[in-house]
Design a protein around this motif. Structure first.
Motif, PDB file in Angstrom:
ATOM      1  N   LEU A 108      29.559  32.568  54.817  1.00 27.95           N
ATOM      2  CA  LEU A 108      30.387  31.916  55.764  1.00 27.95           C
ATOM      3  C   LEU A 108      31.628  31.003  55.188  1.00 27.95           C
ATOM      4  CD1 LEU A 108      30.894  32.469  58.880  1.00 27.95           C
ATOM      5  CD2 LEU A 108      29.755  30.269  59.263  1.00 27.95           C
ATOM      6  N   TYR A 109      32.569  31.259  55.625  1.00 29.79           N
ATOM      7  CA  TYR A 109      33.821  30.304  54.980  1.00 29.79           C
ATOM      8  C   TYR A 109      34.638  29.943  56.203  1.00 29.79           C
ATOM      9  CZ  TYR A 109      33.613  31.981  50.076  1.00 29.79           C
ATOM     10  OH  TYR A 109      33.569  32.115  48.982  1.00 29.79           O
ATOM     11  N   PHE A 110      35.099  28.612  56.215  1.00 32.82           N
ATOM     12  CA  PHE A 110      35.728  27.571  57.230  1.00 32.82           C
ATOM     13  C   PHE A 110      37.153  27.804  56.821  1.00 32.82           C
ATOM     14  CE2 PHE A 110      36.926  23.407  58.528  1.00 32.82           C
ATOM     15  CZ  PHE A 110      37.151  23.639  59.894  1.00 32.82           C
ATOM     16  N   VAL A 149      37.322  27.701  52.742  1.00 35.21           N
ATOM     17  CA  VAL A 149      36.384  27.275  51.860  1.00 35.21           C
ATOM     18  C   VAL A 149      35.132  27.390  52.425  1.00 35.21           C
ATOM     19  CG1 VAL A 149      37.775  25.277  51.466  1.00 35.21           C
ATOM     20  CG2 VAL A 149      36.335  24.916  53.542  1.00 35.21           C
ATOM     21  N   CYS A 150      34.060  27.661  51.246  1.00 35.72           N
ATOM     22  CA  CYS A 150      32.613  27.938  51.569  1.00 35.72           C
ATOM     23  C   CYS A 150      31.966  26.768  52.342  1.00 35.72           C
ATOM     24  CB  CYS A 150      31.971  28.498  50.335  1.00 35.72           C
ATOM     25  SG  CYS A 150      30.205  29.040  50.628  1.00 35.72           S
ATOM     26  N   LEU A 151      31.543  27.120  53.726  1.00 37.76           N
ATOM     27  CA  LEU A 151      31.033  26.313  54.475  1.00 37.76           C
ATOM     28  C   LEU A 151      29.622  25.674  53.814  1.00 37.76           C
ATOM     29  CD1 LEU A 151      31.000  24.421  57.373  1.00 37.76           C
ATOM     30  CD2 LEU A 151      29.375  26.483  58.105  1.00 37.76           C
ATOM     31  N   LYS A 152      28.921  26.550  53.210  1.00 38.94           N
ATOM     32  CA  LYS A 152      27.446  25.650  52.599  1.00 38.94           C
ATOM     33  C   LYS A 152      27.801  24.944  51.601  1.00 38.94           C
ATOM     34  CE  LYS A 152      25.947  29.900  51.687  1.00 38.94           C
ATOM     35  NZ  LYS A 152      25.173  31.107  50.958  1.00 38.94           N
ATOM     36  N   GLU A 153      29.057  25.233  50.782  1.00 35.20           N
ATOM     37  CA  GLU A 153      29.377  24.152  49.727  1.00 35.20           C
ATOM     38  C   GLU A 153      29.717  22.970  50.044  1.00 35.20           C
ATOM     39  OE1 GLU A 153      32.092  26.314  47.123  1.00 35.20           O
ATOM     40  OE2 GLU A 153      30.652  27.728  46.565  1.00 35.20           O
ATOM     41  N   VAL A 154      30.416  22.686  51.157  1.00 38.32           N
ATOM     42  CA  VAL A 154      31.021  21.513  51.683  1.00 38.32           C
ATOM     43  C   VAL A 154      29.598  20.882  52.589  1.00 38.32           C
ATOM     44  CG1 VAL A 154      32.062  20.323  53.599  1.00 38.32           C
ATOM     45  CG2 VAL A 154      33.064  22.378  52.296  1.00 38.32           C
ATOM     46  N   VAL A 155      28.679  21.424  53.250  1.00 40.48           N
ATOM     47  CA  VAL A 155      27.529  20.957  53.640  1.00 40.48           C
ATOM     48  C   VAL A 155      26.648  20.505  52.758  1.00 40.48           C
ATOM     49  CG1 VAL A 155      25.700  21.278  55.505  1.00 40.48           C
ATOM     50  CG2 VAL A 155      27.837  22.209  55.664  1.00 40.48           C
ATOM     51  N   SER A 156      26.519  21.186  51.819  1.00 40.96           N
ATOM     52  CA  SER A 156      25.164  20.900  50.823  1.00 40.96           C
ATOM     53  C   SER A 156      25.597  19.806  49.841  1.00 40.96           C
ATOM     54  CB  SER A 156      24.605  22.140  50.088  1.00 40.96           C
ATOM     55  OG  SER A 156      25.677  22.971  49.462  1.00 40.96           O
TER      56      SER A 156
END
Length: 549
Positions: A108-110, A149-156
């Motif tokens: 998932l990308y934002f 941008v990849c959501l999981k990369e920002v969140v994690s």
């Protein structure tokens, strides 16, 4: 909790059904709600030591995946405390896939530049944009208007939001995407993601059976049904199926196996709804869908105890459809018309086999499908048919005559072959008349180019210049052609196409119910051609759809 298998799904839950596709973007809508600070309802958890069938959340979702792969072995988690999700599976699964997993191999990308302007997506008014992409797809979708941008990369990430924002802006600058306005937008969105996904995002109510309250599984199920039936998250059939799974752990697998068998390689689209409805009829509980019919041991235990015989009845039906040359979804406009047949076969232990009986059943089925008898008040008609079968059938006699009389007199339906009948389902009509010429059409070829297509004998592109739409798009102007031949024919008029077709197949005109008079190949006589061909087809239908007395 999901990673550590501390949060599980009870078998009464249906599989993950939220879609992320061109027609229905539930995931986008959900994450837009999160980003805008909208409430998305409280979750309901259930803590218990009970030994019930359980399954895990999916980390890497794939369309068409087998739900059986998500179940734990019965020996796992026995006599241990565990927490189940009673309400909120779809939301939690969507979050888990986005922040930990993949969806059909995509992440998932934002759109880090979204959030200021409203836009419409599949009828939804959205502000923040999310899409699933493969890594190599992202670059071609980036632009000064949309940057993913990849959501999981920002969140994690363990970095502060300002550093994450600077790294994203650095990448954007290298691609020539940068303004002060963009810089502010990126930093604001990264800060918002960090705040939302590290804050108290999820609120839940917990039912704790380990403390002695709500120990009865049936009471837990009642809570589950009340919570889910208030909205649109579960359909009535989902709730019915949940009731079945209460005391039948293998129900999910049994239904999946039956549906896979009867549908073949996606030849048909039978579903749990149809199996449940048929089961109600077989139990003599009438066709109307009501959750209460599945409550208690009478409904559930009866289906479970009769399941083997129900499966055999569906197998008999599948063989009968092959016999009747109904080999595709295209030529089966109503599944409800099959329920009286299933009821009949079940009643006589799947033993009906007399050739005359099968021939008459085939005739009845085609007639009822052509007359659309099972549209509208389908439940009433199903119940009327089963009443007749109870009173007037035998193992070698399907009571077609009595059923038609009941449908005609009591329900005011047309049962005869009349001139309007050939204006119904085009594939069904063509399939029937071609079968009379022993020309079986393969609707499920291994090569797509061999599938039959409906061709305009007089090409639409030319005839609409002179004639009205209802005459050009008419069964009298339709024939089956394989896709490759249809492409080859293109917009040739009969006077050009027919001579070549007859060279390839000397019986071409006869096989396709085409009037043989040469003058009818002239576009000036098109209206007469259509009318004469309609009569040839109608006469064929009348001839083939006669009962053997």
């Amino acid at each position: 909790m999901i990673d550590e298998k501390k949060l599980l799904l009870p078998h009464i839950q249906r599989p993950f059904v939220w879609k992320q596709d061109r027609n229905n973007n539930q995931v986008n809508r959900f994450f837009d709600s999160i980003m805008r600070g909208y409430p998305f309802s409280t979750f309901l958890f259930w803590k218990t030591r009970d030994d019930i069938q359980k399954r895990k959340f999916i980390e890497d979702y794939k369309d068409g995946g087998d739900v059986k792969d998500t179940y734990f072995k019965s020996s796992e988690y026995q006599d241990t405390e565990k927490t189940f999700v009673l309400d909120g599976q779809q939301r939690l699964q969507a979050l888990y896939l986005a922040l930990k997993g993949t969806y059909n191999g995509k992440e998932l990308y934002f759109d880090i530049l979204s959030g200021e302007k409203l836009f419409w997506d599949k009828g939804d008014e959205l502000k923040y944009n999310f899409e699933y992409f493969k890594r190599d797809e992202v670059e071609v979708n980036n632009s000064p208007e949309h940057y993913w941008v990849c959501l999981k990369e920002v969140v994690s990430s363990d970095d502060p939001s300002t550093k994450i924002g600077r790294n994203i802006l650095k990448q954007m600058k290298e691609k020539g995407i940068h303004t002060e306005e963009i810089e502010d937008k990126v930093q604001d969105n990264v800060a918002l993601i960090e705040k939302l996904f590290t804050d108290e995002l999820i609120y839940y109510y917990s039912i704790d059976s380990t403390l002695g309250k709500f120990r009865d599984y049936e009471e837990i199920l009642e809570i589950f049904i009340r919570v889910n039936s208030g909205g649109t998250q579960l359909s009535k059939s989902d709730l019915m199926f949940s009731l079945m799974k209460l005391k039948w752990d293998e129900a999910e697998e049994e239904f999946e196996d039956l549906l896979n068998d009867v549908n073949g390689q996606n030849v048909f689209a039978f579903d749990k709804d149809f199996v449940l409805k048929t089961s109600l009829v077989i139990l003599d509980k009438k066709a109307r869908y009501e959750v209460k019919k599945f409550k208690g041991t009478d409904g559930l235990e009866s289906i479970k105890s009769r399941w083997h015989k129900i499966v055999l009845s569906f197998n008999w039906l599948r063989d009968f459809l092959d016999y009747a040359r109904i080999t595709s979804q295209s030529v089966l406009p109503s599944y409800n018309a099959l329920i009286p047949i299933l009821y009949f076969v079940y009643t006589y232990d799947c033993k009906p086999s007399a050739p005359k009986m099968k021939q008459n059943m085939q005739t009845w089925l085609y007639k009822t499908l052509l007359n659309n008898n099972f549209t509208g008040q389908a439940d009433t008609i199903i119940d009327a048919c089963t009443d007749v079968i109870k009173k007037h059938s035998s193992v070698d006699y399907f009571p077609y005559k009595e059923i038609e009389n009941t449908v005609k007199t009591r329900l005011n339906k047309v049962v005869d072959i009349n001139p309007n009948i050939i204006d119904g389902n085009t594939y069904l009509v063509l399939n029937l008349v071609y079968l009379f010429k022993n020309q079986k059409k393969n609707f499920q070829p291994k090569l797509k180019g061999n599938s039959p297509e409906i061709d305009h004998i007089f090409p639409k592109s030319k005839m609409l210049k002179t004639y009205k739409n209802h005459l050009v798009n008419n069964i009298g102007n339709y024939m089956f052609l394989e896709k490759t031949l249809n492409i080859e024919k293109r917009d040739k008029l009969p006077e050009v196409f027919f001579p070549d077709a007859i060279k390839e197949s000397p019986n071409f005109l006869e096989d396709n119910f085409i009037p043989t008079e040469p003058r009818l190949q002239d576009p000036d006589n098109f209206e007469e051609f259509v009318e004469k061909r309609r009569m040839l087809m109608l006469d064929t239908i009348r001839e083939v759809l006669t009962y053997q007395v």
